[in-house]
Design a protein around this motif. Structure first.
Motif, mmCIF file in Angstrom:
data_model
loop_
_atom_site.group_PDB
_atom_site.id
_atom_site.type_symbol
_atom_site.label_atom_id
_atom_site.label_comp_id
_atom_site.label_asym_id
_atom_site.label_seq_id
_atom_site.Cartn_x
_atom_site.Cartn_y
_atom_site.Cartn_z
ATOM 1 N N GLU A 142 0.811 -1.221 0.000
ATOM 2 C CA GLU A 142 0.000 0.000 0.000
ATOM 3 C C GLU A 142 0.847 1.276 0.000
ATOM 4 N N ILE A 143 2.136 1.167 0.280
ATOM 5 C CA ILE A 143 2.980 2.355 0.363
ATOM 6 C C ILE A 143 3.281 2.869 -1.040
ATOM 7 N N ASP A 144 3.003 4.131 -1.242
ATOM 8 C CA ASP A 144 3.322 4.793 -2.506
ATOM 9 C C ASP A 144 4.706 5.419 -2.337
ATOM 10 N N ARG A 145 5.720 4.743 -2.874
ATOM 11 C CA ARG A 145 7.107 5.186 -2.695
ATOM 12 C C ARG A 145 7.307 6.622 -3.183
ATOM 13 N N LYS A 146 6.767 6.948 -4.344
ATOM 14 C CA LYS A 146 6.941 8.281 -4.925
ATOM 15 C C LYS A 146 6.302 9.344 -4.028
ATOM 16 N N ALA A 147 5.096 9.077 -3.549
ATOM 17 C CA ALA A 147 4.409 10.038 -2.680
ATOM 18 C C ALA A 147 5.162 10.212 -1.362
ATOM 19 N N THR A 148 5.683 9.115 -0.823
ATOM 20 C CA THR A 148 6.457 9.177 0.415
ATOM 21 C C THR A 148 7.727 9.986 0.202
ATOM 22 N N GLU A 149 8.398 9.721 -0.898
ATOM 23 C CA GLU A 149 9.630 10.444 -1.230
ATOM 24 C C GLU A 149 9.349 11.929 -1.453
ATOM 25 N N ASP A 150 8.277 12.237 -2.177
ATOM 26 C CA ASP A 150 7.918 13.634 -2.428
ATOM 27 C C ASP A 150 7.607 14.371 -1.130
ATOM 28 N N TRP A 151 6.865 13.713 -0.223
ATOM 29 C CA TRP A 151 6.517 14.340 1.052
ATOM 30 C C TRP A 151 7.787 14.624 1.843
ATOM 31 N N ALA A 152 8.706 13.652 1.860
ATOM 32 C CA ALA A 152 9.962 13.833 2.597
ATOM 33 C C ALA A 152 10.789 14.973 2.008
ATOM 34 N N LYS A 153 10.938 14.982 0.693
ATOM 35 C CA LYS A 153 11.801 15.973 0.028
ATOM 36 C C LYS A 153 11.195 17.364 -0.024
ATOM 37 N N ASN A 154 9.879 17.454 -0.150
ATOM 38 C CA ASN A 154 9.229 18.746 -0.336
ATOM 39 C C ASN A 154 8.726 19.378 0.952
ATOM 40 N N SER A 155 9.153 18.840 2.081
ATOM 41 C CA SER A 155 8.733 19.381 3.373
ATOM 42 C C SER A 155 9.943 19.841 4.159
ATOM 43 N N THR A 156 9.721 20.862 4.966
ATOM 44 C CA THR A 156 10.718 21.288 5.937
ATOM 45 C C THR A 156 10.235 20.739 7.271
ATOM 46 N N TRP A 157 11.029 19.863 7.859
ATOM 47 C CA TRP A 157 10.630 19.163 9.085
ATOM 48 C C TRP A 157 11.089 19.960 10.300
ATOM 49 N N HIS A 158 10.137 20.245 11.204
ATOM 50 C CA HIS A 158 10.418 21.104 12.356
ATOM 51 C C HIS A 158 10.601 20.344 13.661
ATOM 52 N N GLY A 159 10.061 19.149 13.769
ATOM 53 C CA GLY A 159 10.247 18.423 15.016
ATOM 54 C C GLY A 159 9.231 17.326 15.238
ATOM 55 N N LEU A 160 9.619 16.435 16.129
ATOM 56 C CA LEU A 160 8.789 15.297 16.529
ATOM 57 C C LEU A 160 8.474 15.438 18.004
#
Length: 166
Positions: free
Chosen positions: A63-81
């Motif tokens: 079910e994992i969409d590799r491209k969508a996962t990669e795009d979300w990771a690359k196109n986001s600025t991550w601020h914290g967990l």
């Protein structure tokens, strides 16, 4: 210790002593929370293989969409967990729950919070992400709101209400 050396997961430890060994496969995540922290860090570091390979096998991986996962990771600025709670998921447990919030800004400039209750299982001694329940959050604009009488940000020279704000 320089801030750039700190692990993105927010543990306060150096990346090389925290999530990196788990992501690179030289250490196992000892707890469900440790795996969750490594998965978040994988988004920050764009380690898509780890995100996919740390999922429970079977239908979940299909079910994992590799491209969508990669795009979300690359196109986001991550601020914290932020880990909100854990239930079981310790070294001697076989399953666990980690509720967390991951804050990020998307490429459109909208700041958002991914709030999820993640379910984890230990399979053959390895913690794996099984399934998650996403909680809807309010999207918060990063910049100031444009007023109706402000100049339109498109550069037309018109007031916002007479241009893009219609």
């Amino acid at each position: 210790m320089a801030e750039k050396d700190l692990c993105p997961c927010g543990s306060g430890k150096k990346y090389g002593e925290c999530c990196q060994p788990i992501i690179k496969g030289s250490a196992k995540a000892p707890t469900a929370e440790a795996l969750m922290r490594a998965r978040y860090t994988s988004y920050v570091k764009q380690e898509i293989d780890f995100i996919i390979n740390s999922c429970e096998e079977g239908e979940k991986i299909a079910e994992i969409d590799r491209k969508a996962t990669e795009d979300w990771a690359k196109n986001s600025t991550w601020h914290g967990l932020k880990i909100l709670r854990t239930e079981k998921g310790g070294e001697s447990d076989e399953e666990g729950i980690v509720e967390f919030e991951a804050t990020y800004t998307d490429k459109g400039g909208l700041r958002d919070v991914h709030h999820e209750v993640g379910y984890f299982k230990k399979v053959n001694g390895d913690w794996l992400y099984s399934v998650g329940s996403v909680k809807p959050m309010t999207v918060v604009r990063e910049g100031a709101k444009i007023g109706r009488n402000d100049p339109c940000p498109c550069g037309s020279g018109k007031k916002y209400k007479k241009c893009c704000g219609r």
